[in-house]
Design a protein around this motif. Structure first.
Motif, PDB file in Angstrom:
ATOM      1  N   ASN A  89      46.853  90.307  32.262  1.00 33.57           N
ATOM      2  CA  ASN A  89      46.615  90.394  33.713  1.00 33.57           C
ATOM      3  C   ASN A  89      46.226  91.779  34.190  1.00 33.57           C
ATOM      4  O   ASN A  89      45.705  91.929  35.298  1.00 33.57           O
ATOM      5  N   PHE A  90      46.538  92.814  33.415  1.00 35.10           N
ATOM      6  CA  PHE A  90      46.207  94.177  33.822  1.00 35.10           C
ATOM      7  C   PHE A  90      46.130  95.069  32.593  1.00 35.10           C
ATOM      8  O   PHE A  90      46.593  94.701  31.502  1.00 35.10           O
ATOM      9  N   ILE A  91      45.511  96.235  32.780  1.00 33.28           N
ATOM     10  CA  ILE A  91      45.316  97.206  31.701  1.00 33.28           C
ATOM     11  C   ILE A  91      45.955  98.529  32.114  1.00 33.28           C
ATOM     12  O   ILE A  91      45.725  99.013  33.226  1.00 33.28           O
ATOM     13  N   ILE A  92      46.778  99.095  31.243  1.00 31.25           N
ATOM     14  CA  ILE A  92      47.288 100.460  31.429  1.00 31.25           C
ATOM     15  C   ILE A  92      46.684 101.321  30.324  1.00 31.25           C
ATOM     16  O   ILE A  92      46.744 100.954  29.146  1.00 31.25           O
ATOM     17  N   THR A  93      46.107 102.444  30.704  1.00 36.56           N
ATOM     18  CA  THR A  93      45.370 103.232  29.715  1.00 36.56           C
ATOM     19  C   THR A  93      46.221 104.312  29.067  1.00 36.56           C
ATOM     20  O   THR A  93      47.246 104.741  29.610  1.00 36.56           O
ATOM     21  N   GLN A  94      45.739 104.744  27.943  1.00 33.89           N
ATOM     22  CA  GLN A  94      46.266 105.932  27.296  1.00 33.89           C
ATOM     23  C   GLN A  94      46.002 107.144  28.196  1.00 33.89           C
ATOM     24  O   GLN A  94      45.106 107.139  29.041  1.00 33.89           O
ATOM     25  N   MET A  95      46.784 108.191  28.025  1.00 31.94           N
ATOM     26  CA  MET A  95      46.586 109.421  28.794  1.00 31.94           C
ATOM     27  C   MET A  95      45.193 110.000  28.553  1.00 31.94           C
ATOM     28  O   MET A  95      44.558 109.748  27.520  1.00 31.94           O
ATOM     29  N   PHE A  96      44.712 110.785  29.502  1.00 28.65           N
ATOM     30  CA  PHE A  96      43.416 111.460  29.393  1.00 28.65           C
ATOM     31  C   PHE A  96      43.392 112.574  30.433  1.00 28.65           C
ATOM     32  O   PHE A  96      44.198 112.597  31.379  1.00 28.65           O
ATOM     33  N   TYR A  97      42.453 113.511  30.287  1.00 30.00           N
ATOM     34  CA  TYR A  97      42.305 114.591  31.267  1.00 30.00           C
ATOM     35  C   TYR A  97      40.859 114.735  31.762  1.00 30.00           C
ATOM     36  O   TYR A  97      40.600 115.506  32.670  1.00 30.00           O
ATOM     37  N   ASP A  98      39.931 114.002  31.160  1.00 31.03           N
ATOM     38  CA  ASP A  98      38.528 114.106  31.543  1.00 31.03           C
ATOM     39  C   ASP A  98      38.168 112.935  32.450  1.00 31.03           C
ATOM     40  O   ASP A  98      38.033 111.788  31.996  1.00 31.03           O
ATOM     41  N   ALA A  99      38.003 113.213  33.747  1.00 27.95           N
ATOM     42  CA  ALA A  99      37.710 112.154  34.719  1.00 27.95           C
ATOM     43  C   ALA A  99      36.365 111.493  34.448  1.00 27.95           C
ATOM     44  O   ALA A  99      36.217 110.278  34.631  1.00 27.95           O
ATOM     45  N   ASP A 100      35.369 112.275  34.021  1.00 30.53           N
ATOM     46  CA  ASP A 100      34.035 111.709  33.794  1.00 30.53           C
ATOM     47  C   ASP A 100      34.063 110.662  32.680  1.00 30.53           C
ATOM     48  O   ASP A 100      33.439 109.602  32.796  1.00 30.53           O
ATOM     49  N   ILE A 101      34.774 110.977  31.609  1.00 29.45           N
ATOM     50  CA  ILE A 101      34.878 110.019  30.503  1.00 29.45           C
ATOM     51  C   ILE A 101      35.558 108.748  30.983  1.00 29.45           C
ATOM     52  O   ILE A 101      35.132 107.627  30.667  1.00 29.45           O
TER      53      ILE A 101
END
Length: 599
Positions: free
Chosen positions: A183-195
């Motif tokens: 029903n939903f997706i939780i992502t891995q951490m990241f720091y690059d907004a463009d990616i």
């Protein structure tokens, strides 16, 4: 409530972005108790839409702690909780146990993951009788439980460590998990907004329409920042390095600058149009997530309406379906919600007729061992650090005074810190303890205070709340006859007093009936009376209170603090536990304190 439904409801009412917190399971019992307190504080101060709890794979003690954390957060703390569940070292039988435990506690949200390989294993392998992929776990949950659970899955904006360069295959796998019932997706951490934004566009282009929830990792220290980024193999924008590397040895400055960087990242995500909810990896820390939310302007304000769950009662209502009708509790457990929920956990739904406190003498309160090995929610070592080694009744009274003044966050019989509700009667409480009348619990009188009041208010914001002045305390036994003489024929000041052996003294004409000490009047509703004083429950609380004193004494015995042992035994032998209610909630006089000052 299911996360997707909750977020949809909230976003239909307000344009304000929402957020949630992730916690991991500590390795020690004391760490778990401390985490409960932190989760509760963070929920009260920030109001996240939900929390989630990581899974410790393997079916051992830590796996049990995962399910215990979920059950406690749902049943005791009343927090909407999502339980992580992995395939690592988990045969179907253990998956079934975890899912059924979640269901029974009222949890309706699962984050279904394949999981990482165990630390002593180079590559991931399915356990015999288990699942190989997260999509298989999703299918299994959906097949067995239908739509009971909302199911979340992991997303990897920068690739998976085992498949970094094949982004198309990862997107195919994500679609398979969603097609299986996620029903939903939780992502891995990241720091690059463009990616991240580009990845969201790619996800939508694949036809995946479920909510995407970005995983936000605060920056607390430079070393931890680099280690986590390297471990997850994610790209660090040059701006982060340029701003953090020159100050890397100053942790406080790193946290401050790092917070600004993460806040800018979050703003970029929210402005992209893909995101309306942020999921913050707290790492079980309190300050950093709150700094992020504060700078984003997402912390609640007093003029915002609370959600229905928080607004109904002055104590947070349990989300356990077994307690769904509960709207009344005895005031004695006001500062000990954990033990109260544990001791009444076997009560059936019909014990709360129409939400009211039922016939407590019928099922009785559960045994004290329902609360676990110890009723004092601190380890022996931590107890000594918090409360030292009192050698006189004066020392115990001073501990209570320190608690009243906010210098201590808990006492052996009070798990939670005081709020500002006691400010109006604080001088009287301190004076009693200075006279060696040890106060245990209290509330001031209120006569028609607006339910929106930031200190005393509760319930829907268009009503009025009322309280009778209440005081619970330990009184020297030799003063009890004088107390009884003064109150024997008093119809406004009603009391119960009981000693360690169970000898009860009272002036109640009919002590078996519940006496409402808190209530609220709201348009279009019956009167709510969420806290009461009642004889049977008071006697159950007496049993618990003196057991706490015995446990405290035993800790001193184990460490050979004989003077402390003696003073606790004196407290047990020579004091009675008393509660007094001033039923005249209109009078401006503090009759309870006036009476005790004369004894």
């Amino acid at each position: 409530m299911r996360i997707s439904e909750k977020l949809q409801t909230q976003h239909s009412k307000s344009e304000k972005p929402t957020f949630s917190f992730e916690y991991f399971v500590p390795k020690t019992t004391q760490g778990v108790q401390n985490l409960y307190d932190r989760m509760d504080r963070m929920y009260q101060s920030t109001l996240p839409q939900f929390i989630d709890v990581t899974w410790n794979a393997g079916g051992g003690v830590l796996s049990q702690l995962s399910t215990d954390l979920v059950e406690t957060s749902q049943s005791v703390l009343g927090l909407e909780t999502c339980m992580h569940l992995t395939c690592t070292n988990m045969p179907v039988s253990q998956i079934d146990e975890a899912l059924e435990s979640a269901r029974l506690s009222g949890c309706q949200n699962i984050l279904a993951l394949r999981g990482d390989p165990p630390v002593n294993q180079e590559s991931w392998k399915p356990v015999e009788g288990g699942f190989r992929y997260a999509k298989d776990l999703v299918k299994y949950i959906r097949t067995k439980y239908g739509d009971h659970f909302d199911i979340g899955v992991a997303g990897y904006p920068e690739g998976h460590p085992e498949n970094v360069n094949d982004k198309e295959t990862l997107l195919d796998h994500l679609r398979e998990k969603v097609d299986a019932g996620a029903n939903f997706i939780i992502t891995q951490m990241f720091y690059d907004a463009d990616i991240f934004v580009k990845w969201c566009e790619d996800v939508r282009a694949m036809g995946i329409q479920v909510p995407i929830i970005p995983g936000i990792m605060p920056i607390t220290t430079y070393t931890a920042f680099l280690r986590r980024a390297q471990w997850c193999d994610i790209h660090i924008p040059q701006e982060f390095i340029d701003k953090l590397d020159p100050i890397k040895d100053d942790d406080q400055l790193v946290r401050d600058v790092g917070t600004d960087l993460v806040v800018s990242l979050c703003r970029r995500l929210l402005e992209s149009g893909h995101i309306r909810h942020l999921h913050i990896y707290t790492m079980n820390l309190e300050k950093a997530p709150q700094m992020i939310l504060d700078r984003l302007g997402l912390l609640p304000t007093h003029d915002e309406p609370l959600d229905n769950h928080l607004a109904i009662l002055p104590w947070r209502k349990s989300l356990n379906p077994q307690r769904r009708n509960e709207e009344v509790r005895p005031i004695f457990w006001q500062r000990r919600p954990y033990s109260y929920v544990a001791r009444t956990s076997q009560w059936a739904v019909d014990e709360y007729p129409n939400g009211r406190f039922g016939d407590s003498s019928s099922p009785a309160f559960g045994d004290l061992d329902l609360c676990g090995a110890s009723l004092i929610r601190q380890s022996g070592k931590r107890s000594l650090e918090l409360w030292s080694t009192p050698t006189s009744i004066q020392d115990i009274a001073q501990l209570v005074i320190n608690y009243l003044r906010g210098e201590l966050k808990c006492l052996p019989w009070s798990d939670t810190a005081l709020n500002h509700e006691v400010d109006d009667i604080l001088p009287d409480l301190v004076a009693l303890n200075q006279r060696l009348i040890i106060t245990v619990n209290s509330q001031p009188q209120l006569n028609g205070v607006k339910s929106s009041d930031p200190v005393y208010g509760w319930g829907p914001r268009d009503g009025y709340v009322y309280q009778k002045q209440y005081l619970e305390f330990l009184l020297p036994k030799d003063k009890l006859p004088k107390l009884h003489e003064a109150l024997a024929n008093d119809v406004m000041l009603t009391y119960f007093a009981v000693d360690y052996d169970g000898n009860l003294t009272t002036n109640h004409r009919d002590g078996s009936r519940a006496n409402a000490v808190t209530w609220g009047i709201f348009p279009g509703r019956e009167v709510l009376q969420p806290t009461i004083v009642e004889k049977v429950s008071f006697l159950a609380w007496k049993e618990e209170f003196y057991h706490i004193c015995q446990e405290w004494k035993l800790n001193f015995e184990n460490h050979q603090y004989n003077d402390s042992v003696n003073v606790l035994q004196r407290l047990i032998n020579d004091y009675v536990l008393v509660n007094i209610v001033d039923n005249d909630f209109i009078s401006s006089e503090s009759r309870i304190f006036q009476l005790l000052s004369s004894i």
